[in-house]
Write an enzyme that holds these catalytic residues in place. Structure first.
Site, PDB file in Angstrom:
ATOM      1  NE  ARG A 121     -12.092   4.413   1.847  1.00 19.92           N
ATOM      2  CZ  ARG A 121     -13.227   3.762   2.124  1.00 19.92           C
ATOM      3  NH1 ARG A 121     -14.198   4.376   2.741  1.00 19.92           N
ATOM      4  NH2 ARG A 121     -13.380   2.499   1.788  1.00 19.92           N
ATOM      5  CB  THR A 122      -8.372   5.190  -4.282  1.00 17.53           C
ATOM      6  OG1 THR A 122      -7.945   4.683  -3.022  1.00 17.53           O
ATOM      7  CG2 THR A 122      -7.165   5.636  -5.068  1.00 17.53           C
ATOM      8  CE  LYS A 148     -16.799  -5.523 -26.367  1.00 14.66           C
ATOM      9  NZ  LYS A 148     -16.734  -4.424 -27.340  1.00 14.66           N
ATOM     10  NE  ARG A 159      -7.301   0.578  -5.908  1.00  7.82           N
ATOM     11  CZ  ARG A 159      -7.869   0.908  -4.741  1.00  7.82           C
ATOM     12  NH1 ARG A 159      -9.034   0.384  -4.408  1.00  7.82           N
ATOM     13  NH2 ARG A 159      -7.280   1.756  -3.938  1.00  7.82           N
ATOM     14  CG  HIS A 161      -2.890   2.575  -2.187  1.00  6.60           C
ATOM     15  ND1 HIS A 161      -3.019   3.689  -2.992  1.00  6.60           N
ATOM     16  CD2 HIS A 161      -4.135   2.276  -1.762  1.00  6.60           C
ATOM     17  CE1 HIS A 161      -4.296   4.022  -3.047  1.00  6.60           C
ATOM     18  NE2 HIS A 161      -4.993   3.187  -2.309  1.00  6.60           N
TER      19      HIS A 161
HETATM   20  N1  ASP Z   1      -8.396   0.941   0.539  1.00  6.43           N
HETATM   21  C1  ASP Z   1      -7.115   0.351   0.828  1.00  6.43           C
HETATM   22  C2  ASP Z   1      -6.517  -0.252  -0.422  1.00  6.43           C
HETATM   23  O1  ASP Z   1      -7.034  -0.085  -1.506  1.00  6.43           O
HETATM   24  C3  ASP Z   1      -7.155  -0.605   1.956  1.00  6.43           C
HETATM   25  C4  ASP Z   1      -8.044  -1.799   1.823  1.00  6.43           C
HETATM   26  O2  ASP Z   1      -8.600  -2.073   0.754  1.00  6.43           O
HETATM   27  O3  ASP Z   1      -8.160  -2.496   2.843  1.00  6.43           O
HETATM   28  O4  ASP Z   1      -5.481  -0.880  -0.329  1.00  6.43           O
END
Ligand code: ASP
Length: 331
Positions: free
Chosen positions: A79-80, A109, A130, A158
């Site tokens: 999703r993100t 690398k 991320r 987050h």
């Molecule tokens: N998608 C959310 C996160 O990236 C929650 C999860 O991974 O459980 O933190």
């Protein structure tokens, strides 16, 4: 050889790339929810409303057509990453996605995070990052010359998820003040819980925390809530909170954060939200989840109108449209 034409390719006076708004977000990094005041939240949420209306009426527009985003994901994401890409594309921008394929990039690398950032910023105007380490986005932001947006730093924060969560609560229930919010699951490692509790502490809410003993909310976060005068309670049973909750914020037990897998096995089936349990909940309440779910919410609950988790997913795109446009000076 044919004569070469020296007619300029571009009339550079034709069109200038300038910020339309230099409000508090222009060129700023988004690292933690603690950066957002109440006014900032209202501002982002009203821009988010505009993004929602635009998307429903027009589908896309050219607001960010002159800008490029690099999406750099060292940890899995559905999703993100895709909502940031969708957000940029709906606003007419371009995307360099370094996500699932990070194993094929120079990271494999041994390239350092900072060298990767120094490289990517040569190609883009904003970076979404991320990374599994707490503090990684803050570190990248210290060195980067373009805004960094934290899309999850390990078990840290987050912030964009928390903003979309709060926006969802407001949209679904019409307010935040006065609500009872119950957070269930992995409260220790769940970065979405960490960010959302910090944001909610700006409102007049009561918070209920439901987790196994080993996965309780970190003490510093709990103490902050108490210092802010928030009414908090902890329990290890969903049954204790289901009747009074206005929001049931369910999270996954995060296998990848456990050093000792035996400990994970002990708690992995800690709870499940079922249609039977939902019968005890208020008529006007919502069930949220940052997703992915791995058994915490029974699929039959999806048919319940109070199941808000997929509407929450859609709101994520609008929030990220508002954030991208703001840091690029176009909102
Ligand atoms: N998608 C959310 C996160 O990236 C929650 C999860 O991974 O459980 O933190």
């Amino acid at each position: 050889m044919a004569e070469k034409s020296l007619t300029p390719l571009f009339n550079l006076n034709d069109h200038k790339r300038e910020p339309k708004f230099t409000n508090g977000f222009y060129q700023k990094d988004i690292i933690s929810v603690t950066q957002f005041s109440h006014d900032d939240l209202e501002y982002i949420f009203s821009r988010t409303d505009e993004m929602l209306e635009m998307s429903r009426q027009w589908g896309t527009c050219g607001l960010l057509k002159d800008y490029t985003l690099a999406c750099v994901f060292y940890e899995p994401s559905t999703r993100t990453s895709s909502s940031f890409i969708a957000a940029m594309e709906r606003l007419g921008g371009k995307v360099i996605p370094i996500t699932e394929g990070i194993q094929y990039s120079s990271v494999s690398k041994g390239e350092t995070l900072i060298d990767t950032i120094f490289t990517l910023e040569q190609y883009c105007d904003v970076i979404v990052l991320r990374h599994p380490d707490i503090g990684s986005s803050a570190l990248a932001a210290k060195y980067a010359h373009v805004p960094i947006i934290n899309a999850g730093d390990g078990a840290g924060e987050h912030p964009t998820q928390a903003l979309l969560d709060l926006y969802t609560i407001k949209r679904e229930l019409g307010k935040v003040d006065g609500l009872k919010v119950a957070m269930v699951g992995d409260l220790r490692y769940g970065r979405t819980v960490h960010s959302l509790t910090k944001l909610l502490s700006q409102y007049d809410v009561s918070l209920r925390f439901v987790s196994p003993d080993t996965l309780r909310l970190p003490l510093d976060l709990m103490n902050n809530l108490i210092d802010n005068g928030i009414n908090v309670r902890e329990t290890n049973k969903v049954a204790d909170v289901i009747q009074n909750a206005d929001v049931l914020y369910v999270t996954r037990i995060q296998k990848e954060r456990f050093n000792d897998l035996a400990q994970y096995e002990e708690v992995k089936n800690f709870f499940e939200i079922t249609p039977e349990l939902m019968e005890e909940a208020k008529e006007k309440m919502i069930v949220m989840h940052p997703l992915p779910r791995v058994g915490e919410i029974h699929y039959k609950v999806d048919r319940d109108p109070r199941a808000a988790y997929f509407r929450q997913v859609q709101n994520g795109m609008y929030i990220r449209m508002a954030l991208l446009a703001s840091v690029l000076g176009q909102a």
